[in-house]
Design an enzyme around this catalytic site. Structure first.
Site, mmCIF file in Angstrom:
data_model
loop_
_atom_site.group_PDB
_atom_site.id
_atom_site.type_symbol
_atom_site.label_atom_id
_atom_site.label_comp_id
_atom_site.label_asym_id
_atom_site.label_seq_id
_atom_site.Cartn_x
_atom_site.Cartn_y
_atom_site.Cartn_z
ATOM 1 N N ILE A 401 0.870 -1.177 0.000
ATOM 2 C CA ILE A 401 0.000 0.000 0.000
ATOM 3 C C ILE A 401 0.905 1.226 0.000
ATOM 4 O O ILE A 401 1.622 1.481 0.964
ATOM 5 C CB ILE A 401 -0.932 0.028 1.223
ATOM 6 C CG1 ILE A 401 -2.080 -0.974 1.117
ATOM 7 C CG2 ILE A 401 -1.600 1.398 1.325
ATOM 8 C CD1 ILE A 401 -1.811 -2.321 0.791
ATOM 9 N N SER A 402 0.888 1.989 -1.088
ATOM 10 C CA SER A 402 1.727 3.171 -1.226
ATOM 11 C C SER A 402 0.852 4.423 -1.199
ATOM 12 O O SER A 402 -0.290 4.378 -0.729
ATOM 13 C CB SER A 402 2.553 3.095 -2.510
ATOM 14 O OG SER A 402 3.500 4.155 -2.565
ATOM 15 N N LYS A 405 1.698 10.513 -2.681
ATOM 16 C CA LYS A 405 2.803 11.386 -2.264
ATOM 17 C C LYS A 405 4.165 10.804 -2.630
ATOM 18 O O LYS A 405 5.196 11.466 -2.474
ATOM 19 C CB LYS A 405 2.713 11.638 -0.755
ATOM 20 C CG LYS A 405 1.474 12.441 -0.379
ATOM 21 C CD LYS A 405 1.256 12.500 1.118
ATOM 22 C CE LYS A 405 -0.004 13.314 1.443
ATOM 23 N NZ LYS A 405 -1.232 12.724 0.875
ATOM 24 N N ASN A 442 -5.935 10.811 -0.908
ATOM 25 C CA ASN A 442 -6.367 10.952 0.491
ATOM 26 C C ASN A 442 -7.568 10.054 0.736
ATOM 27 O O ASN A 442 -8.504 10.023 -0.068
ATOM 28 C CB ASN A 442 -6.727 12.410 0.791
ATOM 29 C CG ASN A 442 -5.488 13.266 0.932
ATOM 30 O OD1 ASN A 442 -4.491 13.043 0.248
ATOM 31 N ND2 ASN A 442 -5.540 14.243 1.804
ATOM 32 N N LEU A 444 -10.817 9.236 2.734
ATOM 33 C CA LEU A 444 -11.810 9.896 3.584
ATOM 34 C C LEU A 444 -12.117 9.073 4.822
ATOM 35 O O LEU A 444 -12.410 7.891 4.726
ATOM 36 C CB LEU A 444 -13.106 10.120 2.797
ATOM 37 C CG LEU A 444 -13.009 11.074 1.614
ATOM 38 C CD1 LEU A 444 -14.272 10.979 0.773
ATOM 39 C CD2 LEU A 444 -12.798 12.487 2.087
ATOM 40 N N SER A 446 -10.137 8.131 7.184
ATOM 41 C CA SER A 446 -9.040 7.388 7.796
ATOM 42 C C SER A 446 -8.463 8.200 8.943
ATOM 43 O O SER A 446 -8.679 9.407 9.048
ATOM 44 C CB SER A 446 -7.956 7.079 6.762
ATOM 45 O OG SER A 446 -7.385 8.272 6.262
ATOM 46 N N VAL A 450 -8.329 14.810 6.916
ATOM 47 C CA VAL A 450 -8.779 16.179 7.171
ATOM 48 C C VAL A 450 -10.274 16.269 7.476
ATOM 49 O O VAL A 450 -10.712 17.162 8.199
ATOM 50 C CB VAL A 450 -8.414 17.069 5.957
ATOM 51 C CG1 VAL A 450 -9.267 16.726 4.746
ATOM 52 C CG2 VAL A 450 -8.556 18.535 6.303
ATOM 53 N N THR A 467 -5.037 24.839 4.982
ATOM 54 C CA THR A 467 -3.648 25.303 4.851
ATOM 55 C C THR A 467 -3.490 26.397 3.800
ATOM 56 O O THR A 467 -2.809 27.399 4.022
ATOM 57 C CB THR A 467 -2.729 24.124 4.496
ATOM 58 O OG1 THR A 467 -3.252 23.454 3.344
ATOM 59 C CG2 THR A 467 -2.641 23.141 5.653
ATOM 60 N N GLU A 537 4.556 19.659 2.761
ATOM 61 C CA GLU A 537 3.327 19.539 1.971
ATOM 62 C C GLU A 537 3.508 20.115 0.569
ATOM 63 O O GLU A 537 4.227 21.098 0.367
ATOM 64 C CB GLU A 537 2.168 20.259 2.659
ATOM 65 C CG GLU A 537 1.528 19.452 3.758
ATOM 66 C CD GLU A 537 0.216 20.057 4.218
ATOM 67 O OE1 GLU A 537 -0.710 19.288 4.511
ATOM 68 O OE2 GLU A 537 0.110 21.291 4.290
#
Length: 606
Positions: A401-402, A405, A442, A444, A446, A450, A467, A537
């Protein structure tokens, strides 16, 4: 009131009503009836009453809760009364009594009116006289089909919820201006804002279970213009299974706003490589790892090994799976740290898994910027340990699992995930095991994502912290992420990087605004505060770099990147000299290792 008292009260009431219908009809057709009761009237009334009791009990008229009376109860009354008249007519025909068809028709009509009227009058009394009218919030129900009607009925029958259905919205032109349960169908989706203002709506409930994601997104956007709290009816299957009540509306999730349909699975190919096999999941107690375990158990593996270093999280997923699948699947919890090479070898030697899903990792970008040594130790050395153990014990398929990023990384976490991909691609060239990687956007819901943070901030009254106003991300749900991992294993040939086609990236600030407005607040009430980009980031993420792009998707909604050669000597140097690096040098080394390699590949491709 007890059942016995209720039965006695209704039986006495029905006796009076049935006899009244008989007497009125008899007088109507025998105007010269004397003051002394006619024997024929008495006999007909007795037969009528006995027949009614028989059929009323047959159709359970004394066992129904009349405060919830509907068409079904009216049908029961119709059947009982009709059969009562037929039985009375048969008695008249086969005895010496006179046969009065017009009188019997009159009795049928009056009995239907009296009995039915008495039952529904009670419901009307409860609906309009006993239910409180103060402080009731008006609800707009979107969807005037069966689900919407079910929601409206539940709200009407449960005044303690303090919610009253005021109007429906439905795009079916045939329903426009109709009244359902006394509630008007006020307009179509385009009329939501106008309807909210006209009826002074306090809450909106979406009750269309079959709605496609893009249609749902369209409705949400209209609802967000109203500044009224919007909720969603629970899934019909959850209602049917008793998990939730119809009136337990859920809050709008950001997954509802993605505007695309979830990725489906190729059930046949997955069943073939998981059913009756032994599967090992590292990081089985995490958000992704635990969902992978749930999905896998649906395909009846022989054994599933739950590997993790946190005993509480492993205990929770172990108990959950045992309660649901313990009779059909052997479930083995295994406590161990992927940084412990000997422990990984022990687990592989004991269970000899056919498939390994490697979900254990450090994933938080800012935290790993402050702790680069731990990022490398877990994401690189830990992955090498698990991959080496899988290779030595001849595992069939290994799925890493990568993260998105890992593409052109600017942070330690992304760089370590890219190096982990390079590690398993190296093993793929040396091993009979098929090693593949799967990249997510991303996820949702987890841990650390965010969206839960936004919801917590909204609940606290704000502000919601974002941000940067231009920051974008790809989003997917936890079940989608898990499905992609499982599907990748069935498609694996070795060395691939699988990526979910997640549609267009979404601005984080847009998600924040939608959540605020769909929670019933305005942007004046809950403000958005820009906190600045955090260490490591990126403004946007990529799914594949230009060297990995493959023009042909291997499976609907799943892209596969081309396998690229890796300079394993540089990775070996990192592993061998790991403890001689200080944290600053280690951080620089992993970023340079990945970015130099990517730049070199880019130059070669050009």
């Amino acid at each position: 009131m007890s059942y016995q008292k209720r039965f006695l009260l209704l039986a006495v009431l029905d006796s009076v009503l049935v006899l009244a219908a008989a007497v009125i009809s008899y007088i109507q057709f025998h105007p010269l009836l004397r003051s002394v009761p006619d024997k024929e009237l008495l006999l007909n009334s007795l037969i009528l009453l006995i027949s009614y009791y028989i059929f009323a009990n047959s159709f359970l008229l004394y066992n129904k809760s009349w405060e919830y009376a509907s068409v079904m109860e009216l049908k029961s009354i119709f059947k009982a009364v009709t059969l009562t008249i037929i039985a009375t007519a048969a008695f008249q025909l086969f005895t010496s009594l006179n046969f009065y068809p017009r009188m019997l028709l009159s009795v049928w009509m009056m009995t239907m009116f009296f009995v039915g009227g008495s039952r529904f009058s009670w419901r009307l009394y409860l609906d309009h006289c006993l239910k409180p009218k103060q402080d009731m919030k008006k609800v707009l129900i979107i969807g005037a089909g069966q689900a919407g009607t079910l929601v409206a009925r539940q709200l009407l029958n449960n005044p303690e919820l303090r919610l009253v259905p005021a109007a429906f919205i439905d795009d079916d032109p045939g329903k426009l201006k109709l009244h359902i349960l006394g509630i008007p169908v006020a307009g179509a989706t385009a009329d939501i804002v106008e309807t909210v203002e006209k009826y002074q709506i306090n809450n909106i409930v979406i009750a269309i279970p079959s709605l496609k994601k893009f249609e749902m997104n369209k409705i949400f956007l209209e609802c967000s213009k109203t500044k009224v709290k919007t909720q969603v009816m629970p899934k019909i299957e959850d209602v049917m299974l008793g998990k939730v009540a119809v009136n337990q509306f859920r809050e709008v999730g950001v997954e509802d706003l993605l505007g695309r349909e979830p990725v489906e699975l190729d059930i046949e190919s997955i069943s073939e490589y998981i059913s009756c096999k032994t599967v090992l999941v590292t990081g089985a107690g995490g958000s992704i790892g635990s969902e992978i375990c749930r999905q896998i158990c649906k395909f009846s593996p022989k054994k599933i090994v739950l590997l993790g270093h946190g005993e509480n999280s492993i205990y929770q997923i172990d108990m959950e799976l045992r309660n649901k699948y313990g009779q059909t699947v052997e479930i083995v919890p295994a406590i161990g740290d992927i940084q412990d090479r000997d422990r990984m070898m022990e687990v592989m030697a004991e269970h000899h898994p056919d498939v390994v899903y490697h979900a254990a990792a450090h994933k938080h970008v800012p935290l790993m910027e402050y702790n680069p040594r731990e990022a490398v130790k877990n994401n690189v050395l830990g992955t090498k340990n698990v991959a080496e153990a899988a290779h030595q014990h001849k595992v069939g398929t290994f799925v890493l699992i990568s993260s998105d990023k890992a593409v052109n990384p600017t942070n330690v976490m992304g760089a370590t995930k890219r190096i982990a991909e390079m590690v398993i691609q190296h093993f793929n060239q040396q091993s009979g095991t098929k090693f593949v990687a799967v990249r997510f956007g991303n996820v949702l819901g987890s841990r650390g994502s965010v969206i839960p943070l936004f919801k917590k901030q909204i609940k606290a009254g704000g502000p919601v912290t974002v941000t940067h106003p231009e920051m974008t991300r790809y989003f997917m749900t936890i079940p989608e992420a898990s499905r992609l991992v499982i599907q990748a294993g069935s498609l694996a040939k070795g060395g691939e990087v699988f990526v979910l086609d997640m549609g267009e990236p979404v601005k984080i600030v847009d998600l924040a605004k939608n959540l605020i407005e769909l929670s019933g607040f305005s942007l004046d009430e809950i403000t958005i505060k820009y906190s600045g980009i955090r260490p490591g980031e990126k403004m946007f993420e990529e799914l594949l770099n230009e060297n990995e792009v493959n023009d042909v998707p291997i499976y609907p909604k799943i892209l596969v990147g081309k396998s690229s050669p890796s300079n394993y000597e540089m990775i070996s140097n990192l592993i061998q000299n790991f403890y001689s690096f200080n944290e600053r040098d280690l951080k620089d080394y992993v970023l340079n290792l990945v970015n130099k390699k990517e730049k070199k590949l880019s130059a070669i491709s050009k």
